[in-house]
Enzyme design. Structure first.
Site, PDB file in Angstrom:
ATOM      1  N   GLU A 243       0.834  -1.208   0.000  1.00 51.35           N
ATOM      2  CA  GLU A 243       0.000   0.000   0.000  1.00 51.35           C
ATOM      3  C   GLU A 243       0.874   1.265   0.000  1.00 51.35           C
ATOM      4  OE1 GLU A 243      -2.970   0.819  -0.560  1.00 51.35           O
ATOM      5  OE2 GLU A 243      -3.300   2.747   0.428  1.00 51.35           O
TER       6      GLU A 243
ATOM      7  N   HIS B  96       2.445   1.710  -3.370  1.00 48.32           N
ATOM      8  CA  HIS B  96       1.437   2.207  -4.310  1.00 48.32           C
ATOM      9  C   HIS B  96       1.236   3.712  -4.134  1.00 48.32           C
ATOM     10  CE1 HIS B  96      -2.906   2.366  -5.874  1.00 48.32           C
ATOM     11  NE2 HIS B  96      -2.091   2.347  -6.904  1.00 48.32           N
TER      12      HIS B  96
END
Ligand code: HEM
Length: 336
Positions: A68, A71
């Site tokens: 995450e 990203h």
């Protein structure tokens, strides 16, 4: 005919390189975005945004946090670079309708995607909305990619040299319909694939080519969703063969169209192979990423074909006849 016949300043090397890097960057951002969703890492930073678990740089002790956070970093870097690039192109070449459309599509979907991504962390969205979200990411990537192709075409046109990327010429309405029809069908098929994934139905048919040993497993439940995804793939393969047949007479006159359709056919075959591999792997992460990697190339290819059949804008209307098969045009100065 030489460069002086053109009244606009060709895109600089820096602008073209920024376009290439931004396109590759958006491709990677999308790939990691899909990985984020597939591995259930969207909440790796908790319900925090823009901070990650309450910190600027979180403790990277867990794979979901790593995915995450990576990203978010990639979005922050490449989406920002892509936005700056599109604004730059808009300032320089705003008189070209293609530049306005692709920049606005790219910037618009980057913004929509970021807002939806942030909201998805805070709210639980239904599969119908989540599936749309992924499609928007693809549209943002395609906006950046087509803008870059167009700037390369402008450059080739201004230098009046062959670059392997052909400038467009108008095509009959039937060709436009075929290309647009295939694009729309592809987008719906992609949406459906995403919907199947969000409904958690990807493992309903873990065999291939038959679904659980049946030619027709029916349309109900998770198996039905998965089976429709496979039927959609067969439909796309048939449509691509028809498109290729339809565009074959352009082989000599418009190789860009013919080659685009040929590579689309190859991409669809690759999509089916990676799809079969994914189903047989019980939706493992590696095969999943391969399915997505080919998907983005497939979508970029059909979107390129759409660019090649868009009618020329006023700023590109030729007032010089084509020379030796290569169109020469005078183009208005976009600087004003
Ligand atoms: C050629 C057209 C195809 C397209 C455009 C396509 C597209 C997609 C998309 C967009 C996803 C969802 C990604 C996501 O949102 O997470 C997906 C997932 C998937 N596709 Fe395809 N696909 C195609 C063909 C196939 C074929 C032929 C198979 C199997 C034989 C297949 C098997 C799967 C499986 C198993 C998943 C995973 C679903 C999950 O995560 O639960 N696909 N595909």
């Amino acid at each position: 005919m030489n460069t002086k016949d053109y009244q606009f300043i060709p895109p600089s090397k820096a602008m073209k390189w920024t376009g290439i890097i931004a396109t590759i960057g958006m491709y990677i951002v999308n790939l990691v975005g899909f990985l984020d969703t597939q591995t259930g890492s969207a909440l790796g930073c908790g319900p925090d945004w823009p901070l990650c678990n309450g910190q600027v740089i979180p403790n990277l002790n867990n794979i979901h946090v790593v995915i995450e956070f990576t990203h978010r970093m990639l979005v922050g870097g490449f989406a920002l670079l892509a936005t700056i690039y599109m604004i730059w192109a808009l300032i320089r070449y705003r008189s070209f309708v293609e530049v306005r459309i692709f920049s606005l599509v790219g910037i618009g979907f980057i913004v929509v995607q970021s807002v939806l991504g942030a909201l998805a962390v805070v709210f639980v969205n239904p599969p119908t909305v989540l599936a749309l979200h992924l499609g928007f990411g693809l549209l943002a990537m395609v906006g950046v990619a087509l803008l870059t192709v167009f700037l390369f075409q402008l450059d080739a046109e201004s230098g009046h040299r062959r670059s392997g990327i052909s400038f467009r010429q108008d095509t009959p309405i039937s060709t436009k319909r075929w290309v647009w029809g295939t694009w729309i069908y592809t987008y719906i098929a992609i949406y459906w694939g995403s919907y199947v994934a969000f409904r958690g139905a990807g493992e309903a048919c873990p065999t291939w080519p038959l679904c659980n040993g049946k030619v027709f497993p029916g349309f109900s439940g998770a198996v039905g969703l998965d089976f429709i995804h496979r039927l959609a793939a067969v439909g796309l393969a048939i449509l691509t063969v028809l498109l290729l047949g339809n565009l074959r007479h352009y082989k000599a006159t418009r190789p860009d169209l013919y080659k685009g359709a040929f590579w689309l056919f190859i991409a669809v075959i690759a999509q089916i192979i990676t799809g079969a591999n994914l189903a047989l792997s019980h939706v493992a992460t590696g095969p999943y990423l391969l399915h997505i990697a080919t998907l983005m190339l497939l979508f970029a290819d059909i979107s390129y074909l759409v660019l090649q059949v868009i009618p020329l804008s006023k700023a590109e209307q030729p007032n010089v006849e084509p020379e030796s098969g290569w169109s020469s045009r005078q183009v208005h100065n976009p600087q004003g």
